[in-house]
Design an enzyme around this catalytic site. Structure first.
Site, mmCIF file in Angstrom:
data_model
loop_
_atom_site.group_PDB
_atom_site.id
_atom_site.type_symbol
_atom_site.label_atom_id
_atom_site.label_comp_id
_atom_site.label_asym_id
_atom_site.label_seq_id
_atom_site.Cartn_x
_atom_site.Cartn_y
_atom_site.Cartn_z
ATOM 1 N N ARG A 51 -1.323 29.368 -16.506
ATOM 2 C CA ARG A 51 -0.469 29.542 -17.699
ATOM 3 C C ARG A 51 0.470 28.372 -17.930
ATOM 4 N NH1 ARG A 51 2.371 34.955 -16.166
ATOM 5 N NH2 ARG A 51 2.467 33.598 -14.372
ATOM 6 N N LYS A 148 -10.010 38.650 -2.649
ATOM 7 C CA LYS A 148 -9.461 39.921 -2.194
ATOM 8 C C LYS A 148 -8.020 40.036 -2.700
ATOM 9 C CE LYS A 148 -7.017 39.612 2.116
ATOM 10 N NZ LYS A 148 -6.886 39.873 3.527
ATOM 11 N N ASP A 177 -15.186 37.281 1.112
ATOM 12 C CA ASP A 177 -14.461 37.698 2.305
ATOM 13 C C ASP A 177 -14.568 36.488 3.218
ATOM 14 O OD1 ASP A 177 -13.738 38.524 4.868
ATOM 15 O OD2 ASP A 177 -14.211 40.609 4.394
ATOM 16 N N HIS A 178 -13.474 35.737 3.341
ATOM 17 C CA HIS A 178 -13.614 34.438 3.994
ATOM 18 C C HIS A 178 -14.033 34.557 5.466
ATOM 19 C CE1 HIS A 178 -9.393 35.239 5.033
ATOM 20 N NE2 HIS A 178 -9.622 34.499 6.092
ATOM 21 N N LYS A 182 -16.885 32.079 8.257
ATOM 22 C CA LYS A 182 -16.548 31.453 9.543
ATOM 23 C C LYS A 182 -17.828 31.161 10.320
ATOM 24 C CE LYS A 182 -12.025 33.596 10.158
ATOM 25 N NZ LYS A 182 -11.134 32.472 10.375
ATOM 26 N N GLU A 216 -2.586 38.624 15.264
ATOM 27 C CA GLU A 216 -1.795 37.522 14.708
ATOM 28 C C GLU A 216 -0.430 37.504 15.385
ATOM 29 O OE1 GLU A 216 -2.384 37.023 10.196
ATOM 30 O OE2 GLU A 216 -2.745 39.141 10.570
ATOM 31 N N ASP A 235 -5.417 45.697 4.258
ATOM 32 C CA ASP A 235 -5.381 44.231 4.249
ATOM 33 C C ASP A 235 -6.443 43.623 5.172
ATOM 34 O OD1 ASP A 235 -4.034 41.845 3.314
ATOM 35 O OD2 ASP A 235 -3.292 41.590 5.352
ATOM 36 N N HIS A 240 -12.222 42.643 6.382
ATOM 37 C CA HIS A 240 -12.643 41.705 7.426
ATOM 38 C C HIS A 240 -13.238 42.393 8.667
ATOM 39 C CE1 HIS A 240 -10.571 38.985 4.888
ATOM 40 N NE2 HIS A 240 -9.368 39.228 5.328
ATOM 41 N N LYS A 331 0.118 42.394 13.360
ATOM 42 C CA LYS A 331 1.024 41.242 13.217
ATOM 43 C C LYS A 331 1.962 41.200 14.414
ATOM 44 C CE LYS A 331 0.011 40.670 8.728
ATOM 45 N NZ LYS A 331 -0.746 39.482 8.310
HETATM 46 P P1 NAP Z 1 -0.052 32.617 -6.562
HETATM 47 O O1 NAP Z 1 0.416 31.568 -5.627
HETATM 48 O O2 NAP Z 1 0.934 33.563 -7.156
HETATM 49 O O3 NAP Z 1 -0.812 31.861 -7.749
HETATM 50 C C1 NAP Z 1 -1.290 32.532 -8.878
HETATM 51 C C2 NAP Z 1 -1.958 31.537 -9.793
HETATM 52 O O4 NAP Z 1 -2.419 32.236 -10.947
HETATM 53 C C3 NAP Z 1 -1.029 30.436 -10.283
HETATM 54 O O5 NAP Z 1 -1.788 29.259 -10.484
HETATM 55 C C4 NAP Z 1 -0.564 31.002 -11.625
HETATM 56 O O6 NAP Z 1 -0.117 29.932 -12.399
HETATM 57 C C5 NAP Z 1 -1.846 31.666 -12.113
HETATM 58 N N1 NAP Z 1 -1.623 32.757 -13.062
HETATM 59 C C6 NAP Z 1 -0.783 33.810 -12.925
HETATM 60 N N2 NAP Z 1 -0.871 34.599 -14.014
HETATM 61 C C7 NAP Z 1 -1.776 34.036 -14.835
HETATM 62 C C8 NAP Z 1 -2.291 34.381 -16.114
HETATM 63 N N3 NAP Z 1 -1.874 35.461 -16.774
HETATM 64 N N4 NAP Z 1 -3.218 33.582 -16.652
HETATM 65 C C9 NAP Z 1 -3.656 32.469 -16.008
HETATM 66 N N5 NAP Z 1 -3.210 32.101 -14.818
HETATM 67 C C10 NAP Z 1 -2.269 32.864 -14.224
HETATM 68 O O7 NAP Z 1 -1.185 33.527 -5.908
HETATM 69 P P2 NAP Z 1 -2.202 33.129 -4.747
HETATM 70 O O8 NAP Z 1 -1.551 33.371 -3.448
HETATM 71 O O9 NAP Z 1 -2.781 31.797 -5.024
HETATM 72 O O10 NAP Z 1 -3.311 34.259 -4.887
HETATM 73 C C11 NAP Z 1 -4.295 34.261 -5.891
HETATM 74 C C12 NAP Z 1 -5.277 35.405 -5.606
HETATM 75 O O11 NAP Z 1 -5.915 35.175 -4.364
HETATM 76 C C13 NAP Z 1 -4.620 36.781 -5.489
HETATM 77 O O12 NAP Z 1 -5.506 37.745 -5.961
HETATM 78 C C14 NAP Z 1 -4.430 36.949 -3.994
HETATM 79 O O13 NAP Z 1 -4.395 38.294 -3.625
HETATM 80 C C15 NAP Z 1 -5.690 36.284 -3.500
HETATM 81 N N6 NAP Z 1 -5.600 35.784 -2.117
HETATM 82 C C16 NAP Z 1 -4.630 34.874 -1.775
HETATM 83 C C17 NAP Z 1 -4.583 34.388 -0.477
HETATM 84 C C18 NAP Z 1 -3.574 33.375 -0.074
HETATM 85 O O14 NAP Z 1 -3.609 32.949 1.085
HETATM 86 N N7 NAP Z 1 -2.679 32.939 -0.938
HETATM 87 C C19 NAP Z 1 -5.521 34.840 0.479
HETATM 88 C C20 NAP Z 1 -6.494 35.753 0.095
HETATM 89 C C21 NAP Z 1 -6.528 36.210 -1.206
HETATM 90 P P3 NAP Z 1 0.873 30.143 -13.672
HETATM 91 O O15 NAP Z 1 2.004 30.976 -13.212
HETATM 92 O O16 NAP Z 1 1.217 28.773 -14.104
HETATM 93 O O17 NAP Z 1 0.003 30.831 -14.644
#
Ligand code: NAP
Length: 484
Positions: A51, A148, A177-178, A182, A216, A235, A240, A331
């Protein structure tokens, strides 16, 4: 040893959420590593979408910083990074808005693989899927990758599946599912089905029990409020640990092909028996030496969400009837350690007499740290003085065995993304698999919610609540030590 890097086809990959945490920590550094490995074709392109307003140059500097921070174990050659960044572009899109889609369509090329990574909250999956189709951006060959959590119960998972199915065929949907990416997890299949040694013993006649541990040392920290809505079961176990259980327990598929493998995994999930509450232990870490307790981290001093869970699963089929599968994850435990241990039964009769003691073979498959395998075998203690038996490990560290290629085993994401481009779904979860996993998990969660079950406290740095030890002791068994 020289690894073979087979370049993938030309592709345009759009990362929705391209500026987010996951994209910066895993997806983009992973792509950079594949680029350095020579797997990415000359003209492959990666388009970030989110966004916030950025131009392509700003997006590139975000990615440059992410590579420096998160691909640090890989050669960060500025020239290489520059060449990688040349493949990047950015488009401002709100998943729920109408702006930006036409620009995105204009950026996409015909005749190349089109992949769309939904690295955004699951609530946006349906909106993005719908707009990719209504704006004519995706086609029948396009692939979508979803992260996920895939639902928080059966009902929400079904809704997500239905939302995606309106716009994409199951063969186009890659649920990540990462854990499945592995190296060791894939090696599990190679060990089981590539060797004659293990499979004849891989059943309840020879296996006493199996332990799957994912421990962890970190707490939930800044993610406390988010984590508190899910807990260890949702989670970690539902996805996993369940995937690991499936790979250990499944029948040999007829071929290493996506549906043959996933059909066998699905049969395992469907054969899981319900678990009564005596065979589930939930825990929450306590405060310790000035560090906050789970409840403080979660921002709710009455939270009943578990940061630890241990459970005994039974599989009702001919191969595994009567063999317990003990699962545990948590954890703030003693060490960061993930392993699968297949504990074989004792030899049926000891020719060495009672004093030789009991010795069971154990095959331990380590996911982290130091990915590898150990087989505990019994030998004679060296020296004179009779036949005394001791257990010694036949140890293999993949890093040592693979030498220079060891770096190749570090990250699951890059392998999985390349599989998406190749169109190989074997290591991705199918919709019915995810639903079956929730169908088994839901009643367990409903059970402890109905009982108003309060998780047992445990000391950080321990192996979890005492009750978890007792669960195995009651059955004459013990958990393996959680070692770093
Ligand atoms: P994050 O850091 O909050 O990033 C979200 C991303 O989505 C940002 O680039 C945000 O940018 C964009 N976004 C948010 N609302 C949007 C919209 N309405 N339209 C377009 N883009 C939008 O989240 P994240 O940790 O990367 O996680 C992303 C997904 O991966 C989630 O479903 C999370 O559960 C999953 N996940 C994350 C991890 C991890 O380690 N982080 C691990 C496993 C799974 P803007 O705000 O600029 O739009």
């Amino acid at each position: 040893m020289v690894s073979r890097v087979i370049p993938v086809d030309e592709f345009d990959l759009v990362i929705f959420g391209g500026t987010g945490d996951l994209a910066r920590r895993k997806i983009l550094p992973g792509l950079y590593r594949r680029f350095c490995a020579g797997q990415m074709p000359e003209t492959a392109r990666i388009i970030g979408a989110a966004r916030s307003e950025h131009d392509a140059e700003e997006f590139k500097s975000i990615v440059r910083a992410a590579i420096h921070e998160f691909a640090a174990n890989h050669a960060c050659d500025e020239q290489q990074i520059g060449a990688f960044l040349d493949r990047l572009d950015y488009v401002q899109i709100d998943a729920r808005g109408e702006g930006g889609w036409k620009e995105l369509k204009g950026m996409m090329r015909e005749g190349v693989v089109k992949a769309f990574y939904f690295s955004v909250a699951p609530a946006l999956f349906g909106d993005i899927a719908e707009r990719l189709q209504s704006n004519g951006i995706a086609d029948a060959e396009s692939r979508i990758v979803v992260e996920k959590p895939f639902g928080r119960d059966l009902q929400s998972a079904k809704k997500l599946n239905a939302d995606l199915a309106k716009h994409f065929h199951e063969t186009q949907i890659y649920r990540i599912d990462h854990y499945l990416g592995k190296e060791t997890v894939q090696n599990l299949m190679a060990v089981r089905f590539g060797n004659i040694l293990f499979e004849p013993l891989w059943n309840s006649q020879y296996v006493d029990h199996i332990q799957i541990t994912v421990a962890e040392t970190v707490g939930v920290g800044g993610r406390g409020e988010y984590y508190d809505k899910s807990g260890a079961m949702r989670d970690m176990v539902q996805n996993h640990l369940m995937q690991l259980l499936c790979l250990i327990a499944m029948e040999p598929p007829s071929r290493f092909d996506p549906d043959a493998v996933r059909d066998e995994k699905l049969k395992v999930i469907r054969a899981l028996e319900p678990i009564d509450h005596h065979h589930i232990v939930r825990g929450q870490y306590d405060a310790y030496e000035g560090e906050p307790s789970y409840r403080e981290d979660a921002g709710d001093l009455r939270s009943r969400t578990e940061s630890f869970i241990a459970m005994r699963c039974m599989i009702s089929n001919w191969r595994w009837a009567g063999t317990p599968f003990y699962l545990r994850t948590g954890k703030k435990l003693k060490a960061r350690n993930s392993e699968i241990a297949v504990v074989f039964k004792d030899a049926p009769h000891s020719i060495f007499g009672e004093e030789a003691g009991r010795h069971a073979n154990v095959l331990s498959i380590r996911l982290q740290p130091n990915e590898g395998m150990t087989l505990k075998v019994t030998i004679k203690e060296p020296g004179p003085g009779g036949m005394r038996l001791i257990d010694v490990p036949l140890d293999m560290s993949f890093a040592e065995a693979l030498g220079d290629d060891a770096e190749e085993i570090t990250d699951a994401y890059e392998r999985l993304i390349m599989d998406v481009i190749r169109g190989n779904q074997t290591l991705f979860m199918r919709g019915d698999e995810v639903e079956a996993a929730w169908a088994w998990t839901d009643p367990l969660i409903e059970g402890w919610e109905a009982r108003a079950d309060v998780p047992k406290p445990y000391e950080p740095g321990s192996s979890g609540p005492e009750d978890s030890m007792m669960m195995l002791h009651r059955e004459g068994r013990r958990w393996r030590e959680i070692k770093g």
